[in-house]
Write an enzyme that holds these catalytic residues in place. Structure first.
Site, PDB file in Angstrom:
ATOM      1  CD  GLU A   1      35.024  35.837  42.105  1.00  0.00           C
ATOM      2  OE1 GLU A   1      34.811  36.835  42.799  1.00  0.00           O
ATOM      3  OE2 GLU A   1      35.952  35.029  42.340  1.00  0.00           O
TER       4      GLU A   1
ATOM      5  CD  GLU B   1      42.047  37.229  43.700  1.00  0.00           C
ATOM      6  OE1 GLU B   1      40.910  37.434  44.179  1.00  0.00           O
ATOM      7  OE2 GLU B   1      42.406  36.109  43.274  1.00  0.00           O
TER       8      GLU B   1
END
Length: 896
Positions: free
Chosen positions: A479, A743
């Site tokens: 990502e 996260e």
């Protein structure tokens, strides 16, 4: 101490080699121990001085004495500057008494300011000569079948005498490392970085005078895919080749001699391309090196086996801009904290810190053909690497030994997020090299609580790991994108830690470049894979961050550049939501991303952000002198605010959804009628208490928790959340070994283990946005609502929780600001530093305002104190610049 000038910058950089503006902005900071010190006037002079030729300076600009207390982004109004020229500039200043300060001086060098300055053409591998990808050792490596070998380029040239000055201007479609006469040039990593390449491609400037010698020389470069044609993002339908199919190189070396003559060596058909030891290199997949294939002397004078002519791909340089911010560098070396043998020839190194960069492996006595594989992971599962969260990113480096007594493997065209590295094939000395944009770290927070200090360190490490070319979401999986919401949520914390002015101003150009014709920003910048309208809180970064750059650094140009895009974004949302409730054309509507145990209604969040961004655009219009547009947006904000109240707020102060984030948005963005503020704050507090002092906020709500609770009289609850170590909390992750911000709150739990392998980063700074509160309310450094670049400080130290002391300092755009407190027995000591030219309002927390003393004297008798009066927390004191230490009766401790 008299007034001291320091921190000179041109275009927000110290001694930049390659300023891309014909009229740069100049800045400096001030320091003094003397209370009330301030600049009253300044003078700037600039000269051309060729030290290499022994010439005296030739004055090119004299501002004359200017009566001003400012030294922030002063516009050059002298003659238009020349390309590729070094200017030495000097600042003189006078204090408030008229006494002169010791002058300070610096330099900057202009870049190639005109298209005519470029003689280079784009070169690359002849498509007919594309070699097959051949993983070393004949075995497959994950992703290697799709990772081509990089370019190895060289050009021989002769010099008939030593140069007095030489500059290399270089860039790539891909990432490159320049070399001269067998040595690496500079210390930049992953150059030229990542931008919207079709709109702006950065080039770098290098001083290479010391690399050259009379006689034969060789200019060389290695160019890998990087972001240009390598793997980026997570969309399997378009995993790579977002900008082009293959890498290319563009450079020119400009050599100057004592007689004024110049020699230019530029990329053209005279260059050659050949084989090399690197069989493949990709940012996500890793780097593969077969040292047996190294061509000795390929980048040095003399013949080079196997090199053949390059293809000239394009004679037009394209949208080149000089690199405007701090490059990516190796900033730290971490030796392995522990190495464990898992099986014969297989080891796992633990560096003790989750980081971003690469492993440098030193092998001794490895036989020729010995294959060594290095795999990376953030966590261990059952004693082995946990790699399921990497998704398609192989994060694997491979080295095949040449058989030399000592060999060093240092993959320079890839980067990984990891704490652990598995080395399979041969033991060696392992060192982790930490990479990130080298934004100067200028702030620091510390306190009496080790867990809070660990939290702050985790925040800093998350910032380092995710400021790599762009502000990324995460550094390990497939990502690594510049998500807008993550950046706008974390920017206030990032700016506490480091000077991010140039970094974010540069990235904001990518945000604006990504805006579509209808005014919609995108979720990520640069735009790859996610070519869709941005969600609420994501697209709003295009409004919030330029305003932040103005408030924090006084960067008016950032506002001017972004203002048309800001207005277009508001117009886009309004056009599709005429009832002023943002329910349509809201992109992917992520809501309060990764909230836990709650579900904030998405239209509540969206409408709150619509109101906030509209209010900011009104403020920007006022700053830029657009009075009618300011009034228009203020009226629109009033209407949106009313729509929010009518649709989502009940008569008892309940906000739709009744979640912590719903209340935080309503309170933090000032959306409630005054008579409902206290009730809403009570609802928020009750929810936190009912959950046993646990939070439910996701990315959007977290940065508001501390400031809103403290601002509405409940710092005890903010501290309770800070100190919580039960799930979910920051303390829970720290108790289980976190060295960066996770996260998700449930990235790993005792009851469920690892969560959601498809989306489980352990280095993701968004939930670390509490750092702004640590500086702003715990230690107490903030600025007044109308202040710009910390001219008017608001110092509000807030003792609480289990802390007995806390302090922070920031080297702001105007100078050093510090604030801290310590409680001993029944007394509190508060320290404060205000830079010259700034003033401060200090709110002293004390149970007895009459007890406040400095040097055993009442506070209102002290030099530098402008006024003193009661405040809800104790005593408010107005201060001029200087350093202060006050003592008072300790405040009463509130308990949650």
């Amino acid at each position: 101490m008299s007034l001291r000038i320091y921190g000179l910058q041109a275009e927000q950089l110290a001694e930049p080699l390659g300023v891309d503006r014909p009229r740069p902005r100049l800045s400096w900071k001030l320091d003094s121990d003397r209370r009330g010190a301030a600049q009253s006037a300044y003078r700037i002079t600039a000269a051309l001085r060729r030290d290499d030729l022994g010439e005296p300076g030739r004055l090119v600009w004299d501002s004359g004495r200017r009566e001003s207390g400012d030294g922030l982004l002063v516009a050059w109004d002298g003659p238009v500057l020349q390309s590729a020229t070094r200017y030495h500039w000097r600042v003189e200043a006078w204090d408030e008494t008229g006494a002169p300060a010791e002058p300070a001086q610096s330099w900057f060098e202009t870049a190639l300011l005109h298209r005519a300055d470029w003689a280079a053409a784009w070169i690359g591998r002849d498509p007919a000569e594309l070699p097959p990808v051949d993983p070393p050792g004949g075995d497959d490596v994950a992703g290697a079948d799709l990772v081509p070998p990089p370019l190895h380029l060289r050009r021989s040239f002769e010099l008939d005498r030593p140069p007095v000055r030489a500059r290399l201007y270089a860039t790539a479609r891909g990432i490159y490392e320049p070399r001269l006469n067998g040595a690496r040039v500079g210390d930049r990593e992953l150059a030229p970085g990542w931008t919207e390449y079709h709109r702006r491609l950065q080039y770098q400037t290098y001083d290479v005078t010391g690399h050259l010698r009379p006689g034969p020389n060789v200019l060389a470069a290695v160019v890998a895919d990087g972001w240009w044609s390598g793997y980026v993002g997570f969309d399997p339908r378009r995993a790579a080749r977002h900008y082009g199919d293959d890498p290319a190189f563009l450079a020119q070396l400009v050599v100057e001699h004592a007689d004024g003559s110049r020699q230019v060596v530029a990329t053209d058909a005279a260059w050659t391309e050949g084989p090399g030891a690197i069989a493949g290199a990709d940012l996500l997949m890793g780097q593969i090196v077969d040292a047996r294939r190294h061509v000795p002397g390929w980048d040095e004078p003399g013949p080079a086996d196997g090199f053949r002519p390059v293809a000239v791909l394009d004679a037009e340089p394209g949208p080149l801009v000089a690199e405007p911010d701090h490059p990516v560098r190796v900033t730290e070396q971490l030796p392995a904290a522990a190495v464990q043998c898992r099986a014969p020839g297989r080891y796992i190194a633990d560096f003790g810190q989750n980081l971003v960069g690469r492993v440098r492996l030193t092998l001794r006595g490895a036989p020729a053909g010995q294959r060594v594989t290095v795999r990376h992971a953030e966590m261990l599962a059952g004693g082995e690497l946990y790699t399921a969260n990497l998704r398609r990113a192989a994060a694997t480096d491979v080295y095949v030994a040449a058989g030399d007594p000592v060999e060093v493997f240092e993959p320079r065209f890839t980067t990984h997020g990891f704490r652990y590295a598995e080395i399979d094939g041969h033991p060696g000395d392992v060192v982790a090299q930490v990479l990130h944009n080298d934004t100067p770290f200028t702030g620091r927070f510390e306190c009496s609580d080790p867990v809070t200090n660990r939290l702050y360190d985790n925040i800093r490490w998350g910032q380092r790991g995710n400021f790599v070319a762009v502000p990324t979401d995460c550094p390990q999986r497939d990502e690594r994108l510049g998500w807008l919401a993550d950046a706008q949520i974390f920017a206030p914390t990032a700016g506490r830690n480091a000077d991010i002015a140039a970094f974010f101003a540069r990235w904001m150009r990518d945000v604006v470049d990504g805006q579509d014709d209808g005014g919609a920003f995108r979720d990520v910048a640069p735009v790859v894979t996610l070519d869709r309208e941005a969600a609420p809180a994501w697209g709003d970064a295009g409004v919030i961050i330029p305003w932040y750059l103005w408030r924090t650094y006084g960067d008016r140009q950032a506002l001017e550049h972004a203002y048309p895009a800001m207005k277009a974004w508001i117009a886009h949302v309004r056009r599709h939501n005429p009832d002023l409730r943002w329910r349509r054309r809201a992109g992917s509507t992520y809501g309060d991303w990764l909230q836990i145990g709650a579900d904030t209604p998405r239209e509540v969040l969206a409408t709150a952000y619509f109101a906030r961004s509209t209010a900011i655009v009104a403020d920007v219009a006022a700053v830029l002198g657009h009075a009618a547009e300011a009034a228009e947006h203020r009226a629109l904000h009033t209407a949106i605010r009313q729509a929010f109240v009518d649709s989502y707020v009940s008569a008892d102060g309940t906000v739709a959804g009744e979640t912590q984030t719903a209340y935080l948005l309503a309170l933090g963005f000032g959306l409630l009628p005054e008579d409902l503020v206290a009730a809403a704050a009570e609802h928020l507090a009750a929810d936190i208490e009912r959950r046993g002092h646990r939070l439910t906020t996701g990315f959007v709500g977290v940065p508001l928790l501390g400031p809103v609770l403290t601002g509405h009289g409940r710092p005890d609850l903010a501290y309770a959340l800070l100190h919580q170590d039960a799930f979910p909390s920051w303390g829970y992750s720290i108790r289980h070994g976190a060295t960066t911000i996770w996260e998700r709150w449930d990235g790993w739990t005792e009851h469920d283990g690892f969560q959601a392998d498809a989306m489980n980063s352990f280095n993701h700074y968004s939930l670390g946005s509490i750092g702004d509160w640590l500086f702003g309310r715990v230690a107490g450094i903030d600025q007044a609502p109308g202040s710009v670049a910390y001219r008017e400080l608001l110092l509000r130290p807030t003792p609480g929780g289990r802390l007995t002391w806390a302090r922070a300092e920031q080297d702001t755009a105007r100078g050093r600001v510090a604030c801290g407190w310590a409680v001993t027995d029944d007394r509190i000591t508060v320290t404060a530093t205000v830079p010259p030219g700034s003033t401060a309002v200090l709110e002293l927390p004390t149970a007895d305002p009459a007890s406040v003393r400095e040097d055993d004297r009442p506070v209102d008798t002290q030099p530098g104190v402008l006024r003193a009066g009661p405040s809800p927390s104790g005593l408010t004191v107005g201060l001029t610049s200087g350093r202060y230490t006050f003592t008072a009766a300790a405040p009463l401790r509130e308990t949650s």
